[in-house]
Scaffold this active site. Structure first.
Site: not given
Length: 364
Positions: A2-3, A62
Site C-alpha cells: 500500500p502506497e 504510508k
C-alpha cells in the site's frame, strides 16, 4: 505494498465508519513482531483502545493513525501486505472472489474493533506476512507528527503541499547523487511514494528512473514537481481505485510483464520495458524517458519472459519450488539489500523483500 493513495483510501473509510463512535469491544492477538518490534503489546493496545471514542484519523505517507478521546493513540503501518478491513464496506483496493476472504473475523487478524450503537461497526487489522507495525503514541492528538516514527519521515505531498514546493524538491534532488527514483522512494525525504507511484511520476515527467538526481535540469525539476502532485492528487481523489485512473497512465498497462504472448505497451503502441536496480523493478517507456545525464551503474534490463515478474496482487499460497536451483535463486534474491520504501522508524526494523505484485485495486 500500500502506497500513499491506498493509505488515503483507508483513512477515508476510518473517518466514514469509525470516527465519532465508541469502541465497546477490542480484541487482540499477541504478535511480538507487529506489536513488539515497536515497543507495544497486544494487551496494551487493547487496554488503551477499549471503551474510548474514536475522534479522528490522519495520514503521513504510508503511516496512518486513529486518534482517541484521550492518549495514547494508534499509529500504524501496513508493511507489504497489511490492511484494515471494515465489515460490509468495500475498503480493499483490489478485488477478490475467494470465499475465505469473505469470512468474519478474517484470517490473520491482529486486532478486532467493535463500536457501540445500532448498527455497530466492526473492523479488523490483518497481515499474513507480519511486516506491518502497530504502536501506541502517548501525546496530544495534534502532536502525533512530532513523535516517532512520523518525525523521522519526510513531508506528505498531499497533506503538506505547502512544503513540497518546486524549490524544496530541487534542493533535495541537487543535494544527493542517487538515482532519481531511489530519492522518490526514500521515505526520509518524502513520504508515501512507492514503486508504482514512483514509476508513474517519472513517466509523466519524462525522466529516466536511474538518472542521478543531481544531474536534472531546472526544467526537469519543474516537470517532476508538477508530475508528483498530479499523480498523488489524482490517485487520492479516486481513493486508489485503478478503474478510475486515466487510461493513458502507465499503471493501466504495466502488468502484462512476463505474460505469454502479451507485450507491455501503451495504447499508442509505445513499448514498456523493465529495469532492475538493486533488486527493484522499474517500468520505463524508453521512447519517452530519455537518459539526459549519467545513470546508476548497476542498471540491468529484464527479460520480458523472466520469472521475476510483476503480477497482479492476489492472496494465493506460494507454490513450493520444485528444484534446488530455484531454491538457490530464491535464497540469493532474499539476501539482496535495498533501501526499503517504508523506512520503518528512519532506519530501524527495516525489511528487504522482493515480492512482485500489483499494489492496487484489480480491474474487473
Amino acid at each position: 505494498m500500500p502506497e500513499l493513495a491506498e493509505i488515503h483510501r483507508i483513512v477515508h473509510f476510518i473517518r466514514q465508519h469509525l470516527v465519532g463512535k465508541t469502541l465497546s469491544k477490542v480484541s487482540t492477538q499477541h504478535d511480538d513482531i507487529i506489536y513488539g518490534k515497536v515497543g507495544t503489546s497486544a494487551a496494551e493496545f487493547q487496554k488503551a483502545m477499549e471503551g474510548k471514542k474514536v475522534t479522528g484519523a490522519g495520514q503521513q505517507g504510508k503511516y496512518f493513525w486513529i486518534t482517541m478521546s484521550s492518549p495514547p493513540h494508534a499509529v500504524m503501518h501496513f508493511g507489504m501486505a497489511g490492511w484494515l478491513k471494515i465489515r460490509d464496506a468495500d475498503t480493499y483496493y483490489y478485488r477478490t472472489d475467494k470465499p475465505e476472504d469473505k469470512q468474519w473475523p478474517p484470517k490473520y487478524w491482529k486486532f478486532l474493533l467493535e463500536t457501540d450503537g445500532d448498527p455497530k461497526t466492526e473492523a479488523a487489522f490483518v497481515d499474513f506476512r507480519r511486516l506491518a507495525r502497530i504502536r501506541l503514541v502517548d501525546c496530544p492528538a495534534d502532536e502525533i507528527r512530532k513523535h516517532t516514527p512520523l518525525k523521522e519521515n519526510g513531508p506528505d505531498p498531499v497533506v503538506d503541499t505547502d512544503v513540497v514546493t518546486e524549490e524544496w524538491l530541487g534542493g533535495k534532488l541537487k543535494s544527493k547523487k542517487v538515482p532519481v527514483k531511489a530519492l522518490l522512494l526514500d521515505q526520509a525525504v518524502i513520504s508515501g511514494i512507492g514503486n508504482w507511484m514512483g514509476d508513474e511520476i517519472l513517466y509523466h515527467a519524462k525522466i529516466h528512473p536511474e538518472q542521478y538526481s543531481n544531474t536534472l535540469t531546472d526544467d526537469q525539476i519543474k516537470e517532476l514537481h508538477s508530475s508528483l502532485h498530479y499523480i498523488c492528487s489524482t490517485s487520492t481523489e479516486v481513493l486508489a481505485d485503478s478503474d478510475q485512473f486515466p487510461e493513458h497512465w502507465l499503471f493501466k498497462h504495466r502488468w502484462s510483464k512476463g505474460k505469454k504472448n502479451k507485450a507491455s505497451v501503451l495504447p499508442n503502441g509505445e513499448a514498456i520495458t523493465f529495469l532492475t536496480v538493486g533488486g527493484r523493478t522499474s517500468a520505463v517507456v524508453p521512447s519517452v524517458q530519455k537518459k539526459t545525464g549519467p545513470v546508476a551503474g548497476d542498471v540491468k534490463e529484464e527479460d520480458e519472459s523472466s520469472n521475476e515478474r510483476e503480477t497482479k496482487r492476489k492472496r494465493t499460497a506460494i507454490k513450493k519450488e520444485a528444484t534446488s536451483t530455484k531454491k538457490a535463486d530464491s535464497k540469493k534474491q532474499s539476501k539482496q539489500t535495498v533501501k526499503v520504501e517504508e523506512d520503518e522508524d528512519a532506519g530501524k526494523d527495516k525489511t528487504t523483500t522482493q515480492t512482485k505484485r500489483r499494489s492496487t485495486r484489480l480491474r474487473k
